[in-house]
Each structure stands twice: as C-alpha cells, then as structure tokens.
Design a protein around this motif. Structure first.
Motif, PDB file in Angstrom:
ATOM      1  N   ASP A 114       0.812  -1.221   0.000  1.00  0.00           N
ATOM      2  CA  ASP A 114       0.000   0.000   0.000  1.00  0.00           C
ATOM      3  C   ASP A 114       0.842   1.267   0.000  1.00  0.00           C
ATOM      4  O   ASP A 114       0.410   2.298  -0.528  1.00  0.00           O
ATOM      5  N   HIS A 115       2.022   1.214   0.590  1.00  0.00           N
ATOM      6  CA  HIS A 115       2.825   2.426   0.733  1.00  0.00           C
ATOM      7  C   HIS A 115       3.979   2.538  -0.268  1.00  0.00           C
ATOM      8  O   HIS A 115       4.390   3.652  -0.603  1.00  0.00           O
ATOM      9  N   PHE A 116       4.501   1.407  -0.721  1.00  0.00           N
ATOM     10  CA  PHE A 116       5.759   1.482  -1.477  1.00  0.00           C
ATOM     11  C   PHE A 116       5.784   0.656  -2.766  1.00  0.00           C
ATOM     12  O   PHE A 116       6.849   0.455  -3.328  1.00  0.00           O
ATOM     13  N   ILE A 117       4.643   0.184  -3.241  1.00  0.00           N
ATOM     14  CA  ILE A 117       4.670  -0.715  -4.385  1.00  0.00           C
ATOM     15  C   ILE A 117       5.275  -0.054  -5.623  1.00  0.00           C
ATOM     16  O   ILE A 117       5.870  -0.730  -6.472  1.00  0.00           O
ATOM     17  N   ASP A 118       5.147   1.259  -5.760  1.00  0.00           N
ATOM     18  CA  ASP A 118       5.688   1.951  -6.936  1.00  0.00           C
ATOM     19  C   ASP A 118       7.064   2.550  -6.696  1.00  0.00           C
ATOM     20  O   ASP A 118       7.622   3.184  -7.607  1.00  0.00           O
ATOM     21  N   ASP A 119       7.596   2.369  -5.495  1.00  0.00           N
ATOM     22  CA  ASP A 119       8.876   3.003  -5.161  1.00  0.00           C
ATOM     23  C   ASP A 119      10.061   2.047  -5.184  1.00  0.00           C
ATOM     24  O   ASP A 119      11.211   2.495  -5.166  1.00  0.00           O
ATOM     25  N   TYR A 120       9.789   0.737  -5.186  1.00  0.00           N
ATOM     26  CA  TYR A 120      10.869  -0.245  -5.074  1.00  0.00           C
ATOM     27  C   TYR A 120      10.659  -1.372  -6.080  1.00  0.00           C
ATOM     28  O   TYR A 120       9.525  -1.708  -6.441  1.00  0.00           O
ATOM     29  N   GLU A 121      11.772  -1.958  -6.502  1.00  0.00           N
ATOM     30  CA  GLU A 121      11.716  -3.080  -7.432  1.00  0.00           C
ATOM     31  C   GLU A 121      11.501  -4.409  -6.716  1.00  0.00           C
ATOM     32  O   GLU A 121      10.848  -5.308  -7.248  1.00  0.00           O
ATOM     33  N   TRP A 122      12.063  -4.544  -5.522  1.00  0.00           N
ATOM     34  CA  TRP A 122      12.006  -5.807  -4.784  1.00  0.00           C
ATOM     35  C   TRP A 122      11.576  -5.539  -3.345  1.00  0.00           C
ATOM     36  O   TRP A 122      11.840  -4.468  -2.782  1.00  0.00           O
ATOM     37  N   PHE A 123      10.961  -6.557  -2.752  1.00  0.00           N
ATOM     38  CA  PHE A 123      10.503  -6.466  -1.369  1.00  0.00           C
ATOM     39  C   PHE A 123      10.948  -7.735  -0.640  1.00  0.00           C
ATOM     40  O   PHE A 123      10.756  -8.846  -1.135  1.00  0.00           O
ATOM     41  N   MET A 124      11.525  -7.544   0.540  1.00  0.00           N
ATOM     42  CA  MET A 124      12.081  -8.666   1.293  1.00  0.00           C
ATOM     43  C   MET A 124      11.428  -8.743   2.664  1.00  0.00           C
ATOM     44  O   MET A 124      11.230  -7.720   3.319  1.00  0.00           O
ATOM     45  N   ARG A 125      11.081  -9.957   3.071  1.00  0.00           N
ATOM     46  CA  ARG A 125      10.571 -10.214   4.408  1.00  0.00           C
ATOM     47  C   ARG A 125      11.601 -11.053   5.151  1.00  0.00           C
ATOM     48  O   ARG A 125      12.055 -12.078   4.664  1.00  0.00           O
ATOM     49  N   CYS A 126      12.027 -10.580   6.320  1.00  0.00           N
ATOM     50  CA  CYS A 126      13.000 -11.355   7.091  1.00  0.00           C
ATOM     51  C   CYS A 126      12.753 -11.149   8.581  1.00  0.00           C
ATOM     52  O   CYS A 126      12.015 -10.255   8.995  1.00  0.00           O
ATOM     53  N   ASP A 127      13.394 -11.992   9.383  1.00  0.00           N
ATOM     54  CA  ASP A 127      13.293 -11.904  10.838  1.00  0.00           C
ATOM     55  C   ASP A 127      14.403 -11.021  11.387  1.00  0.00           C
ATOM     56  O   ASP A 127      15.359 -10.662  10.679  1.00  0.00           O
ATOM     57  N   ASP A 128      14.309 -10.709  12.680  1.00  0.00           N
ATOM     58  CA  ASP A 128      15.323  -9.849  13.303  1.00  0.00           C
ATOM     59  C   ASP A 128      16.568 -10.619  13.720  1.00  0.00           C
ATOM     60  O   ASP A 128      17.481 -10.047  14.326  1.00  0.00           O
ATOM     61  N   ASP A 129      16.630 -11.929  13.410  1.00  0.00           N
ATOM     62  CA  ASP A 129      17.830 -12.713  13.739  1.00  0.00           C
ATOM     63  C   ASP A 129      18.540 -13.197  12.483  1.00  0.00           C
ATOM     64  O   ASP A 129      19.202 -14.231  12.497  1.00  0.00           O
TER      65      ASP A 129
END
Length: 730
Positions: free
Chosen positions: A137-152
C-alpha cells in the motif's frame, strides 16, 4: 463380434480416461479464475483501517530504489536484535528498511511500523500478512524488490544487490530457500504434490509483480489458514493467486543459509565456505554476534580493497617500465612482470629481518621456539584458515574470469610464514588443488589434481582503541593459594605480597588452603600471624585441608568461601607478580563474559641459565636463555566465582599434580557462553623450582609431570653449550 465389442470397450475406456483428465485439469483452473474475478464475495475478514506508522527517514517515495526490507520483530527485541540489525547491515542497505512490530511498539530511534490490531503472539501469521499489505500500500511503486525477514538474520547487502541486479522485477519471483516441512510434518501442511514454500528464517524476496498480485487476496488467505506456520501460509497464498512456487534451485540453500545449530550458530569460526557463499545467514540469536558478523565482513571488504590496490600498483609499475623503454621493448612479458615477487622479501638489514617459519596443517617448525616442532594452535590455526579461504576466493575469481575454470582446495602440502614488522604477515603456500574445466562442444568435464604456489601478504589492520566504561569501584582480588610445605617459596611469596599488596593497600584478600596431613605447616602459619600483627587491617585467612594434596579440591573449597560476584585469582606459591598484573587481572576478567588465562614467563634453572655470567637481581628478566613463555600451562587464571560455577567448577576427583587446570580450561574454550582471553603477561613470573613427580600418579599425569620437569632445566642452546664444555661430544 467379440473382437468388435472388445475394441468398442477399449475405445470407450480411453475416451472416459481422457475426459476425466480434462475435467480434473479444468475444474481447478475455473475455480482459480472465479476467485481472481470475485475475491470480495468470499472474503469478509476486515483489514485494520488505521496503521500507526513511524516511517523510516531513508524512504523517499516517488524515487524507485532497489529493495525495501521489512523486518519482523517484537517489542521485547527492539532494544537488542532490532537495534543490532539497524546498526550493522541495515545501515548499508541499497534501499530502505523498517521494523514491523505490534501496535504497542513505539520508538523514535528506529524506523518502526506499529501495525494496528497486531500483537506479538506466536505464530505471527497476521503480522506477516499485514506487513506485506503495508509494503504494497505504501511502497509498491517506489521499489523493485521487497524482502521479508526476521530480526535474527544477517544480510550481506552487497551480495544481495549483485544477485538482484541479474533479475527482472517485472516478472513473478518468489525467492528463498525452498522447504516442504519437517519430516514429522509430512502430509500435515496441506501442500499439494510438488508444492513448497520459502522458509521465513533465512529471508524471502518478492518481486514487485508478485507482491502486487498477491496482496489483494491476503484477506482470503488469513481466513483459510491450514497450519500455524506463517511462511507456509504465505507460500500457499502466493502459489494460489500468483501461480509461482519458491525457487527450487539447489544453490538457494547456500545463498539463503540456515545454520541448524540454532543457538550456537555463527558463534565459532566464521572462515567457512558456508559463511563465504551466503547472502543471508540465519539465525543470529544474540545481538553481539550480529556485530561480530558485521565486523568480519567489513574486514573481508577491506582486504579485497587492499588486494585491488596492490594489483593497481603493479599495473602502474608495469606502465612505468614500459614507458621508460623504447618501442622495441614492448615485447616484454607483462604477465611475468605483474606476478613479479622479487620484492616479497622487502629488503631489510639482516639482523632486523624476521625468520621464516615452516608449517604444515598440524605442525610448526620455528626458530623462535626451543622445541623443533610445535602443534598448530589458535590463533595461528584460525589465521591460516582465513588466509586459505581468501586465497581460494582470489584464485577462483581470476580462474573463472580468464580461463573459465574452477579450482577446489584439497590439501596444504606445506608453507612458510613470517610476521614482518611493517608489511604484516607474509605466506608462501604449497597447495594441492583439484582443477575443474569443461572442454569441447559437449562441455565434457576435465578434472585433474594440480599443485599451486601462492605468495601472500596479509597487512596489519589499523589499531582500534576502546574506551572501557568507568567502574564504580575497584574489584577486590581474592588470592587462592593451595599449599603443602614449601617453606622457602612461601616466605618469598609473602614478601612479594607485602610489597605489592599490603604496603600499597591494594584491595585484595589472601586465602591459604593448607594440607596439614602432607606437612604440619607450623612455621608457615607463624609467618602468616606475623604479617597480621604488622598489618592489622589485612584480610589474610588460613584454612586447614585434610588428606593428600589436591589443587582442584583446594581451589573449589577456597572459591566457596566468597560471594558469587567475587573476582578470584588462582595462584601458585612460586609466582612473582607486580601491581601492573593486578590491574590486568581486574580488566581482563569480565563477569558473565570473559575469563583471563595469562601466559606466564617461567624461569629456567638460574644457575644453568646464568652460568659464568652475573645473575639478574630481579625475577622480571626476560630472555631466551632465562626462561620461556608457558603456552601450555593453564593453572594461573583470573575469573569471577559466578563464571566458575556456571561452567561446572573444578573436577575434584583429580588427585595429585596437574590435569585439573587443563580440564577446566577446555570447558571454558568449548563453551559458547564465554570468551577466553589469553595473552603474554609480563607482570607474572614463575620462579624456578625443581619438580618432583610422584611415581604413583596416573600415567597421563606422570607423563605431563616429566615433560614439565625436563622443559624447565634450561634452554636447548644453553644445555648444548654445557654439554660441549664438559667434553661429552668430543
């Protein structure tokens, strides 16, 4: 007639089979298209209308960047794991990063997104799905890739960028380490035949196209959960509504690396193939190890830059030589000039040039040691492993670029090394490698073993100055002194204790653990009473021990007399020490983190060492003939009683001379909870005394005792001179 009926039956069967396959294929397709066309008719789970956001300052909407990373965390991890991520790899990311946490999370120093209606309960399925929706909703047009990761997880941002630059984000990509569940979960995750999911721990990457297609259906996916695993559900959702599975490529296991040792992951040697090849490393459970990984990769980057600098300097030198000659000189062998190692020696006066030590994978043969060979021990072994790893990286980088081949390290035949005072560590290595090359039109693979000589220079890094936090008070050092007899050495020890501690009013306590069954100790006790009379405020205590002498039993008894926060010094009656050592004992022992095992200078027999010369008036006289540094002695140590208890204490079943200290030291070394700080200690000297080895000792202890006894007579050079003077070799 019968044949005709049979034929008709066969044709009918084939027709029915084909019809069944066609229907089986079309029904799921029709259902999927129906869901895509009318998602709102089947989904009634409301989304949060307000999302409290603390948007990262690095984000610049309207300007397309490479990647946006969403780090799933919890409020309790913001001060440690999240902060470590932000201060390490998060600060060098080629894009933007934000931490996604519960609605109650509030921070001003970190880019935290507080998801309304989301808590930190496990499993975090809703948190994961809401994070994907927020990024869309906020950044779909601003970035080419999106990453989901944990804090470890630790992300090598430079390798991540190189990897993503080779892919097209307008295509549907779902990238990570493919998983199908644990063995005990087979058939219970609701996965179809051939289906998988990207494991959440090592990180998951979505292209802009994939995120755009899947987010409209996360409501439906949340309402139709099958398992408690959020990564499984994300994978199922992407498969159903985008039609792509997690990357099956085998190399993803090494690029998105999960270390199965869990809590102990990345706490030991980092110079491994797995660490070198990885883009992400998971899990890093403790924040200090996140910083440790970051420093490790920064060092590798610095070394790469230094290597490139050396290559550029060589090229400039070649150009200088070519420009200095006439046109006929351009036939010079440039490759030979680039690889010229005539300057490797760095000409120095002969009396200042360090000697080369020969080594194999297990032994070192050195002029700097009295023994002709010694074992390969840390940190030398770690340094060699690091050099070998970097050598293979350099060799393969050049081999792939020029000759389209790879070389696999098989064995170190031998090598030479020295530590140059200006230029750093220098190595000459003889390596056995396996050469791989694909040849011919059919790409036939050729494999052959080859020897490779490598000439390397490992420059010293810049000095790092650390300011230690001020301590509210100076820790009291509790001397624990096991004793049986030894009147002369004890008299000398107490004089040193008086001069360094009592007169200077050092914050110390002395506990003497005396075995009266071995020797009455009347005179020793009288000496203690005389010091107490002269120094009424001194804290000197005497405890009588029963039975045969046992150092482990005495130290265990002594430690139990003090509180858990007490700083202990395991002492020896033959030690001479100064006030500088006391300061290092206090500074190098850190409660709950580090124990200090000083390397003590041990005197040879002084009558032999200074035969025909004047004997020095002080014990603190260091020289090759005067004594040696006891690299393999572990009886002298500084540590807090809490740490001694945490590691299990001494093995009190060990009787007699030696072994109890080695056993304790090995437990500290093998523990991932403690650092063992070991360094040459110029403030301690082990005064020479003759060693008596009891014949009733167990074989292992008796052998150690005889080896120690033989090694303390004198240096090999001095013993050779005495034998030569006596005429035994004529």
């Amino acid at each position: 007639m019968t044949r005709m009926k049979s034929r008709t039956f066969t044709l009918r069967g084939i027709f029915l089979l084909l019809s069944g396959l066609t229907i089986g294929f079309l029904i799921p397709l029709i259902l999927r298209r129906t869901l895509l066309a009318f998602p709102t008719r089947r989904c009634h789970l409301p989304f949060p209308q307000t999302i409290q956001e603390n948007r990262p300052t690095k984000i610049t909407p309207g300007r397309k960047q490479l990647i946006f990373v969403g780090v799933m965390t919890a409020e309790k991890f913001l001060d440690n794991r999240a902060k470590a991520v932000f201060e390490t790899w998060g600060s060098s990311l080629h894009g933007s990063l934000a931490f996604f946490s519960s609605s109650s999370s509030r921070r001003t120093d970190l880019p935290v997104v507080s998801l309304d209606g989301v808590d930190d309960s496990y499993p975090p399925q809703r948190k994961s799905m809401m994070m994907l929706k927020y990024m869309h909703d906020h950044f779909i047009d601003d970035y080419e890739w999106f990453m989901r990761c944990d804090d470890d997880v630790y992300v090598r941002t430079d390798k991540l960028e190189t990897f993503l630059r080779t892919l097209n984000s307008t295509e549907d990509y779902y990238i990570g380490q493919a998983g199908t569940g644990r063995q005990d979960e087979k058939g219970m995750l609701g996965l179809g035949w051939g289906d998988n999911f990207c494991m959440g721990g090592p990180g998951v990457i979505l292209s802009r196209s994939t995120l755009r297609k899947v987010v409209p259906y996360v409501e439906y996916c949340l309402q139709h959960l099958v398992t408690t695993h959020e990564d499984v559900e994300v994978g199922r959702c992407i498969k159903m509504f985008v039609g792509v599975s997690c990357t099956w490529a085998f190399e993803m296991q090494s690029l998105f690396y999960h270390n199965h040792s869990e809590e102990h992951a990345f706490t030991n040697n980092l110079n491994t193939k797995s660490v070198r090849n990885a883009i992400t490393l998971h899990p890093v459970k403790k924040a200090p190890y996140m910083y440790r990984l970051h420093v490790h990769f920064i060092k590798l980057k610095i070394q790469d830059l230094l290597h490139e600098t050396v290559l550029e300097q060589r090229r400039l030198r070649v150009l200088d030589k070519l420009l200095a000659k006439n046109a006929s000189s351009f036939a010079v062998d440039e490759l030979a000039m680039l690889n010229d190692i005539r300057d490797f020696g760095h000409k120095m006066p002969k009396d200042q040039s360090p000697d080369w030590d020969m080594f194999t994978a297990r032994k070192i043969y050195s002029y700097s040691h009295d023994s002709p060979e010694i074992g390969m021990i840390n940190p030398t072994r770690d340094g060699l492993n690091q050099v070998l790893g970097q050598t293979m990286m350099i060799v393969n980088k050049e081999a792939r670029k020029v000759l389209h081949r790879t070389l696999e390290f098989k064995r170190l035949n031998h090598g030479y090394k020295r530590h140059h005072p200006v230029h750093g560590s220098q190595y000459m290595l003889d390596l056995l490698m396996k050469y791989h090359r694909h040849i011919g039109y059919n790409r036939r693979r050729m494999t052959v073993h080859v020897r490779h000589h490598a000439y390397l220079q490992h420059p010293f890094g810049n000095l790092v100055y650390m300011v230690e936090p001020a301590k509210s008070s100076v820790p009291v050092i509790h001397f624990l002194l096991p004793l049986a007899g030894r009147l002369g050495p004890f008299t000398r020890f107490m004089k040193t204790f008086e001069e360094i501690c009592l007169r200077a009013k050092q914050p110390v306590k002395l506990l003497i653990l005396y075995f009266k069954d071995v020797s009455p100790g009347t005179e020793q006790y009288a000496i203690v009473k005389s010091y107490l009379k002269r120094y009424p405020g001194a804290d000197i205590r005497w405890i009588n021990m029963k039975g045969a002498f046992s150092r482990s039993l005495a130290l265990s008894m002594g430690a139990s007399q003090f509180s858990k926060t007490s700083l202990l010094f395991f002492c020896d009656v033959d030690l001479d020490f100064n006030s500088v050592f006391l300061d290092r004992c206090r500074n190098n022992a850190i409660e709950g983190q580090q124990v200090y095992y000083p390397i003590v200078f041990s005197q040879y027999n002084q009558e032999l060492a200074f035969r025909n010369t004047t004997m020095p008036k002080t014990s603190f006289f260091y020289g090759r003939n005067a004594g040696f540094w006891r690299l393999y002695a572990f009886g002298i140590a500084c540590m807090y009683r809490f740490d001694l208890m945490a590691i299990g204490g001494f093995d009190t079943t060990i009787q007699g001379w030696g072994l109890e200290d080695v056993e304790l030291y090995e437990r500290f070394v093998s523990s991932n909870a403690y650092d063992v700080f070991r360094a040459i200690e110029p403030g301690l000297v082990h005064v020479y005394h003759d060693i008596t080895c009891a014949k009733d000792l167990p074989e292992k202890q008796l052998k150690m005792c005889f080896n120690s006894k033989a090694g303390t007579y004198g240096s090999q050079k001095k013993l050779y001179e005495i034998i030569l003077d006596k005429g035994y070799l004529t």
